[in-house]
Design a protein around this motif. Structure first.
Motif, PDB file in Angstrom:
ATOM      1  N   ASN A  18     -46.188 -35.659  76.977  1.00 26.33           N
ATOM      2  CA  ASN A  18     -47.314 -35.109  76.231  1.00 26.33           C
ATOM      3  C   ASN A  18     -48.504 -34.782  77.115  1.00 26.33           C
ATOM      4  O   ASN A  18     -49.548 -34.364  76.637  1.00 26.33           O
ATOM      5  CB  ASN A  18     -47.727 -36.081  75.133  1.00 26.33           C
ATOM      6  CG  ASN A  18     -46.714 -36.072  74.020  1.00 26.33           C
ATOM      7  OD1 ASN A  18     -46.319 -35.009  73.558  1.00 26.33           O
ATOM      8  ND2 ASN A  18     -46.232 -37.229  73.628  1.00 26.33           N
ATOM      9  N   SER A  41     -50.650 -32.651  79.738  1.00 31.30           N
ATOM     10  CA  SER A  41     -50.680 -31.241  80.116  1.00 31.30           C
ATOM     11  C   SER A  41     -50.599 -31.126  81.642  1.00 31.30           C
ATOM     12  O   SER A  41     -50.306 -30.073  82.178  1.00 31.30           O
ATOM     13  CB  SER A  41     -51.943 -30.579  79.590  1.00 31.30           C
ATOM     14  OG  SER A  41     -53.046 -31.296  80.046  1.00 31.30           O
ATOM     15  N   GLU A  42     -50.837 -32.258  82.323  1.00 25.54           N
ATOM     16  CA  GLU A  42     -50.712 -32.257  83.778  1.00 25.54           C
ATOM     17  C   GLU A  42     -49.254 -32.473  84.157  1.00 25.54           C
ATOM     18  O   GLU A  42     -48.540 -33.195  83.480  1.00 25.54           O
ATOM     19  CB  GLU A  42     -51.535 -33.392  84.398  1.00 25.54           C
ATOM     20  CG  GLU A  42     -53.022 -33.270  84.227  1.00 25.54           C
ATOM     21  CD  GLU A  42     -53.506 -33.797  82.908  1.00 25.54           C
ATOM     22  OE1 GLU A  42     -52.707 -34.421  82.183  1.00 25.54           O
ATOM     23  OE2 GLU A  42     -54.679 -33.565  82.575  1.00 25.54           O
ATOM     24  N   ALA A  94     -44.258 -30.458  81.968  1.00 21.24           N
ATOM     25  CA  ALA A  94     -45.444 -29.729  82.439  1.00 21.24           C
ATOM     26  C   ALA A  94     -45.310 -29.410  83.931  1.00 21.24           C
ATOM     27  O   ALA A  94     -45.711 -28.334  84.377  1.00 21.24           O
ATOM     28  CB  ALA A  94     -46.687 -30.562  82.183  1.00 21.24           C
ATOM     29  N   ARG A 117     -43.139 -26.449  84.311  1.00 24.69           N
ATOM     30  CA  ARG A 117     -43.821 -25.237  83.851  1.00 24.69           C
ATOM     31  C   ARG A 117     -44.843 -24.783  84.896  1.00 24.69           C
ATOM     32  O   ARG A 117     -44.882 -23.609  85.279  1.00 24.69           O
ATOM     33  CB  ARG A 117     -44.516 -25.539  82.519  1.00 24.69           C
ATOM     34  CG  ARG A 117     -45.292 -24.374  81.943  1.00 24.69           C
ATOM     35  CD  ARG A 117     -45.781 -24.668  80.544  1.00 24.69           C
ATOM     36  NE  ARG A 117     -46.385 -25.982  80.401  1.00 24.69           N
ATOM     37  CZ  ARG A 117     -47.622 -26.286  80.750  1.00 24.69           C
ATOM     38  NH1 ARG A 117     -48.395 -25.373  81.279  1.00 24.69           N
ATOM     39  NH2 ARG A 117     -48.092 -27.509  80.589  1.00 24.69           N
ATOM     40  N   ASP A 170     -53.412 -27.426  86.003  1.00 31.01           N
ATOM     41  CA  ASP A 170     -53.687 -26.001  85.836  1.00 31.01           C
ATOM     42  C   ASP A 170     -55.202 -25.821  85.936  1.00 31.01           C
ATOM     43  O   ASP A 170     -55.939 -26.248  85.055  1.00 31.01           O
ATOM     44  CB  ASP A 170     -53.181 -25.550  84.460  1.00 31.01           C
ATOM     45  CG  ASP A 170     -53.313 -24.050  84.308  1.00 31.01           C
ATOM     46  OD1 ASP A 170     -53.913 -23.424  85.200  1.00 31.01           O
ATOM     47  OD2 ASP A 170     -52.822 -23.509  83.305  1.00 31.01           O
TER      48      ASP A 170
END
Ligand code: ADP
Length: 542
Positions: A222, A224-225, A242, A245, A313
């Motif tokens: 969960n 995002s890093e 993540a 990705r 990101d």
């Protein structure tokens, strides 16, 4: 069991051989005595003739005179033989009439039994036999016994093997994974109990481990890093979606190197840096996106055992940074232009180079530039306030038709100068918002509509109340905005054509955009180059 039976068998064999040996030795001695008695009788009767006659050669016969001189020997020449007076059996026989002894040969290899008898003339007849004879008898007697013992040994081996197998078979048949139920032997109850409790412990630990792994998975999935854990040989041990990705990688194969995930040089530098014990940070920029990789070494027993990589990101952050840098540069530039102009004019005035009649013109210059400066500073303040999310005013319900009328009145003068006619259409419409911001939005849109118009053109403001809320459209018949610039006109300090910009700060449409966003209104633009532009603001229903 086999060893014990082997030991027992060996001991009994030794015992039997010992007993038999003793028994046969006595037997041999007895035989020797009888033979000696028999021969002695012959010698008593026939003297030397008896001895030289046909005697059996298996036993040695020696005739010794009373003084020890050897008179006869059937194995050796008596002339070569020394006096036998000192031999134990002969001495004994001379004294008591009979004597016996046993002696080992010089080499100790064989034992000889002697029996001596004193003859009536005082001489001694001696006969001897070697122990070999005893051993031959022993071996003969022992053979069947040894055979029986060997059979017993084989039986013992077979039995012990069978018993061992019978003992072990039920233990082998036990299910140690699930050792419930009765043990095959009572003696195993304790062991089974331990195995059971260990199994339970292992099960608990496994569940605990699984739960923690799931927790870890849920947390990292969960995030995002991106998270990537690698070992000393750069093999991927753990990763989250993540990470894949952000690194634009496919799912790695088991044991695959991290280098296969991303071929960018910065990523490689990060991995190498961390594995050499250094915390390393790198920015990866590709196709407009920007990612930051932070790699930290993992110490294990004083050495680097692997590395943890976090991928962030930072595209938006980098873009904001870029905007901030541009904004600062633009602000400085925009402030400098009017200030330079003011400075120049003031210098001319100060040096008395201006005719008194021209002073109002130069003073007017200073005034206009100062006005421009204040306008610019005010716009910057407004923008930064909107950026911070504060408006500096109260929310109210505002009637937009009246507001538009007011704004157009302010622009009448400018419109006349530009030969542009102003129109207001539609009817009353209510919107909720901060009055200053609402006015700012309308003012900037109308101001631009006049400023970027053509002589003889017009500006039409239409205020309407629709099902979804109030709507204000500002349409002009001006120069229009080309499609590629339609997004950019809302950027700070963006100007389409510097020569047309006139007094504009380049911040007007930015304030409109941020103001509309602050009020929750929707802003749209339609334009055709050379025909005109229409800016529409739709407010939420009151
Ligand atoms: P300025 O202070 O220069 O007007 P704005 O942010 O209000 O700054 O506008 C940015 C740029 O967008 C202007 O410089 C101009 O080139 C263009 N622009 C704005 N409004 C219009 C319009 N109604 N018609 C044509 N171009 C426009």
């Amino acid at each position: 069991m086999a060893a014990v039976s082997l030991a027992v068998l060996a001991a009994s064999l030794v015992l039997i051989v010992g007993v038999l040996h003793g028994y046969f030795q006595d037997q041999v001695l007895e035989e020797l005595r009888q033979k000696t008695v028999y021969t002695a009788r012959g010698v008593e009767q026939a003297g030397m003739d008896y001895l030289t006659g046909d005697l059996p050669r298996d036993s040695r016969v020696t005739w010794v005179a009373a003084d020890g001189t050897v008179l006869f020997d059937n194995w050796e020449d008596p002339a070569n033989m020394a006096s036998h007076a000192d031999r134990a059996e002969i001495r004994e026989a001379l004294l008591t009439g009979k004597g016996s002894s046993a002696r080992y040969s010089d080499t100790l290899a064989e034992k000889t039994l002697y029996y001596a008898l004193r003859l009536s003339d005082g001489s001694v007849l001696r006969m001897s036999d070697t122990q070999d004879a005893v051993w031959l008898l022993v071996l003969e007697a022992v053979q069947p016994v040894a055979f029986v013992l060997l059979a017993a040994l084989a039986l013992a081996l077979w039995l012990s093997g069978r018993v061992a197998w019978q003992l072990v078979a039920p233990i082998n048949a036990m299910d140690l994974e699930d050792p419930e139920g009765e043990p095959p032997y009572e003696e195993l109850a304790l062991l089974l109990g331990r195995i059971r409790s260990q199994n339970r412990q292992i099960q608990h630990q496994m569940l605990d481990l699984q739960r923690r792994q799931e927790e870890f998975g849920a947390i990292t999935e969960n995030m995002s890093e991106g998270l990537l854990v690698i070992d000393r040989e750069t093999r991927v041990l753990s990763y989250n979606t993540a990470a894949l990705r952000l690194l634009r990688a496919d799912k790695p194969q088991a044991g695959e190197s991290a280098y296969a995930l991303n071929r960018e040089a910065g990523f490689r530098r990060c991995v190498e840096g961390a594995l050499s014990g250094q915390r390393t940070e790198q920015l990866l920029e590709r196709e407009g996106s920007c990612r930051q990789v932070i790699a930290s070494p993992v110490q294990q027993e004083g050495a680097v055992g692997g590395a943890v990589l976090v991928v962030l990101d930072v595209t938006e952050k980098e873009q904001r940074e870029q905007l901030r840098r541009e904004f600062t540069a633009n602000v400085s530039h925009e402030l400098k232009t009017p200030l330079t102009s003011i400075l120049g004019t003031a210098e001319i005035l100060e040096n008395g180079l201006v005719q008194p009649g021209d002073i109002p013109h130069f003073a007017g210059n200073i005034h206009r530039e100062a006005q421009r400066l204040i306008g610019l500073v005010n716009d910057i303040i407004k923008l930064s306030r909107l950026d911070e999310g504060e408006s500096g005013g109260q929310w109210e319900t505002v009637e937009l038709h009246a507001l538009a009328e007011n704004v157009l009145a302010q622009l009448r003068q400018a419109a006349e100068t530009k030969q542009v006619t102003l129109h207001l259409e539609g009817g009353k419409a209510l919107a909720r918002g901060v009055p200053q911001i609402l006015e700012e939005i309308l003012y900037n849109l109308c101001d631009n509509a006049v400023a970027y118009n053509r002589p003889g053109g017009s500006v039409t403001v239409t205020v309407e109340e629709t099902d979804r809320g109030a709507r204000v459209a500002v349409a002009d018949t001006g120069i229009g905005i080309p499609p590629e610039a339609r997004e950019r006109v809302f950027e700070r300090f963006y100007r389409l054509d510097k020569s047309h910009s006139g007094t504009g700060t380049g911040l007007g449409l930015s304030i409109v955009k941020h103001g509309a966003a602050y009020l929750g209104a929707k802003l749209s633009l339609e334009s055709q180059v050379g025909v005109g532009s229409t800016f529409t603001v739709e407010f939420p229903k009151v």
